[in-house]
Design a protein around this motif. Structure first.
Motif, PDB file in Angstrom:
ATOM      1  N   ASP A 198       0.822  -1.216   0.000  1.00  0.00           N
ATOM      2  CA  ASP A 198       0.000   0.000   0.000  1.00  0.00           C
ATOM      3  C   ASP A 198       0.855   1.264   0.000  1.00  0.00           C
ATOM      4  O   ASP A 198       0.469   2.289  -0.565  1.00  0.00           O
ATOM      5  CB  ASP A 198      -0.915   0.020   1.226  1.00  0.00           C
ATOM      6  CG  ASP A 198      -2.114  -0.899   1.055  1.00  0.00           C
ATOM      7  OD1 ASP A 198      -2.322  -1.391  -0.064  1.00  0.00           O
ATOM      8  OD2 ASP A 198      -2.823  -1.136   2.043  1.00  0.00           O
ATOM      9  N   LYS A 255      -3.396  -3.885  11.115  1.00  0.00           N
ATOM     10  CA  LYS A 255      -4.756  -3.726  10.590  1.00  0.00           C
ATOM     11  C   LYS A 255      -5.153  -2.251  10.559  1.00  0.00           C
ATOM     12  O   LYS A 255      -5.720  -1.763   9.581  1.00  0.00           O
ATOM     13  CB  LYS A 255      -5.749  -4.528  11.435  1.00  0.00           C
ATOM     14  CG  LYS A 255      -5.678  -6.028  11.211  1.00  0.00           C
ATOM     15  CD  LYS A 255      -6.660  -6.754  12.124  1.00  0.00           C
ATOM     16  CE  LYS A 255      -6.579  -8.263  11.918  1.00  0.00           C
ATOM     17  NZ  LYS A 255      -7.487  -8.997  12.846  1.00  0.00           N
ATOM     18  N   LYS A 256      -4.873  -1.527  11.649  1.00  0.00           N
ATOM     19  CA  LYS A 256      -5.210  -0.108  11.707  1.00  0.00           C
ATOM     20  C   LYS A 256      -4.443   0.690  10.654  1.00  0.00           C
ATOM     21  O   LYS A 256      -4.972   1.622  10.053  1.00  0.00           O
ATOM     22  CB  LYS A 256      -4.907   0.442  13.100  1.00  0.00           C
ATOM     23  CG  LYS A 256      -5.875  -0.034  14.175  1.00  0.00           C
ATOM     24  CD  LYS A 256      -5.498   0.526  15.533  1.00  0.00           C
ATOM     25  CE  LYS A 256      -6.462   0.019  16.607  1.00  0.00           C
ATOM     26  NZ  LYS A 256      -6.079   0.519  17.956  1.00  0.00           N
ATOM     27  N   GLU A 259      -6.067   0.052   7.253  1.00  0.00           N
ATOM     28  CA  GLU A 259      -7.379   0.678   7.153  1.00  0.00           C
ATOM     29  C   GLU A 259      -7.293   2.171   6.863  1.00  0.00           C
ATOM     30  O   GLU A 259      -8.245   2.775   6.368  1.00  0.00           O
ATOM     31  CB  GLU A 259      -8.158   0.449   8.452  1.00  0.00           C
ATOM     32  CG  GLU A 259      -8.649  -0.986   8.600  1.00  0.00           C
ATOM     33  CD  GLU A 259      -9.124  -1.287  10.014  1.00  0.00           C
ATOM     34  OE1 GLU A 259      -9.096  -0.350  10.850  1.00  0.00           O
ATOM     35  OE2 GLU A 259      -9.514  -2.437  10.277  1.00  0.00           O
ATOM     36  N   LYS A 260      -6.133   2.799   7.147  1.00  0.00           N
ATOM     37  CA  LYS A 260      -5.960   4.229   6.897  1.00  0.00           C
ATOM     38  C   LYS A 260      -5.762   4.539   5.419  1.00  0.00           C
ATOM     39  O   LYS A 260      -5.818   5.680   5.013  1.00  0.00           O
ATOM     40  CB  LYS A 260      -4.762   4.771   7.694  1.00  0.00           C
ATOM     41  CG  LYS A 260      -5.034   4.904   9.178  1.00  0.00           C
ATOM     42  CD  LYS A 260      -3.842   5.540   9.863  1.00  0.00           C
ATOM     43  CE  LYS A 260      -4.106   5.740  11.346  1.00  0.00           C
ATOM     44  NZ  LYS A 260      -2.954   6.377  12.043  1.00  0.00           N
ATOM     45  N   PRO A 262      -7.455   3.112   2.387  1.00  0.00           N
ATOM     46  CA  PRO A 262      -8.389   2.272   1.644  1.00  0.00           C
ATOM     47  C   PRO A 262      -8.309   2.425   0.139  1.00  0.00           C
ATOM     48  O   PRO A 262      -8.384   1.450  -0.605  1.00  0.00           O
ATOM     49  CB  PRO A 262      -9.754   2.720   2.168  1.00  0.00           C
ATOM     50  CG  PRO A 262      -9.536   4.105   2.667  1.00  0.00           C
ATOM     51  CD  PRO A 262      -8.135   4.123   3.205  1.00  0.00           C
ATOM     52  N   ARG A 265      -5.175   0.805  -1.281  1.00  0.00           N
ATOM     53  CA  ARG A 265      -5.229  -0.634  -1.097  1.00  0.00           C
ATOM     54  C   ARG A 265      -6.096  -1.282  -2.172  1.00  0.00           C
ATOM     55  O   ARG A 265      -5.768  -2.323  -2.720  1.00  0.00           O
ATOM     56  CB  ARG A 265      -5.786  -0.962   0.299  1.00  0.00           C
ATOM     57  CG  ARG A 265      -5.737  -2.444   0.612  1.00  0.00           C
ATOM     58  CD  ARG A 265      -6.178  -2.747   2.026  1.00  0.00           C
ATOM     59  NE  ARG A 265      -7.582  -2.481   2.236  1.00  0.00           N
ATOM     60  CZ  ARG A 265      -8.072  -1.467   2.940  1.00  0.00           C
ATOM     61  NH1 ARG A 265      -7.254  -0.588   3.471  1.00  0.00           N
ATOM     62  NH2 ARG A 265      -9.367  -1.304   3.101  1.00  0.00           N
TER      63      ARG A 265
END
Length: 275
Positions: A198, A255-256, A259-260, A262, A265
């Protein structure tokens, strides 16, 4: 063009390529800090003092000396350094050609640029293009000011870069450190790879700036406006650094982090499915 450090030659085999050595580092403005006496905030000064008389010595009267016997010195001028090895004084003496990829990052120290000298343009271009095609670096010795360095001669774009290297015995070994053998699960590795994917980008050095100077200037302005110019700021109570004993939930942090990002990703996920 700025004045070089010296004019000399690159030497390998019987070939000599006239060059001029330039520093690759650009001078940048830095915050000028003054050392103060904590008791009354008066500036602290440093003087060069003659240890026999106690009097200050101006720079023009300072020379280098080597203590060959207790309190007995040999005076050495720049000419003495040159005469120690006249051929090495202004010569990039290539000892071998090695794979550039084989030089570990920790060996690199300070970069310099070598500019072709008069009537040396063709030989310079030939050496540069040969190094590019071969993917190799020339390992050389070179005198810069009063010290001999080991250096890597590297072709980069239109230039030859001379990057000084640290000697092997100057570096600590990995075995000098007690690195625990931590086991990583397949799930943790997959999550970490997704985060790296990412955040993947092209190397664009101009994008990265030293922002701390601006942050510090802002802090200085805050103290001036608050009338705290003479106040020594102490650490906040309760503030602490993360200690090694603290337990870190690695999966949760990964995971956090993912998620920042998206949007990126999703783009990378499409590329992975297409591959």
């Amino acid at each position: 063009m700025a004045r070089g450090l010296w004019k000399g030659a690159i030497s390998f085999g019987l070939v000599n390529v006239p060059v001029e050595l330039h520093s690759a580092k650009r001078r940048t403005s830095e915050l000028d800090m003054t050392m103060l006496d904590k008791r009354d905030l008066a500036p602290v000064g440093y003087k060069r003092v003659n240890k026999a008389t106690g009097k200050e010595v101006p720079w023009a009267e300072v020379v280098k000396g080597y203590e060959y016997r207790n309190d007995k010195y040999v005076v050495l001028s720049d000419e003495d350094f040159r005469r120690a090895n006249p051929e090495a004084a202004k010569t990039v003496d290539i000892q071998a050609f090695v794979e550039l990829a084989d030089i570990a990052p920790q060996y690199f120290e300070t970069p310099y640029y070598l500019i072709p000298g008069k009537r040396g343009e063709k030989a310079y271009a030939l050496l540069r293009d040969t190094l590019k095609k071969a993917g190799k670096a020339g390992i050389a010795t070179v005198m810069i000011r009063t010290k001999q360095y080991l250096a890597a001669l590297i072709a980069q774009d239109e230039l030859l870069v001379l990057n000084t290297l640290r000697y092997h015995d100057e570096l600590k070994k990995a075995s000098d450190f007690d690195i625990p053998d931590a086991k990583v699960s397949a799930k943790e590795m997959d999550m970490a790879m997704r985060l790296v994917d990412d955040m993947a980008d092209k190397w664009q050095p101009a994008r990265y700036k030293d922002t701390f100077k601006d942050d510090l200037l802002k802090r200085i302005e805050e103290k001036v406006e608050a009338g705290q110019t003479e106040e020594i700021t102490e650490p906040e109570k309760g503030a602490r650094e993360l200690k090694s004993a603290d337990v870190v939930d690695l999966m949760s942090l990964l995971k956090k982090s993912i998620e920042k990002k998206p949007a990126k990703r999703a783009s990378h996920a499409k590329k992975r499915r297409a591959a």
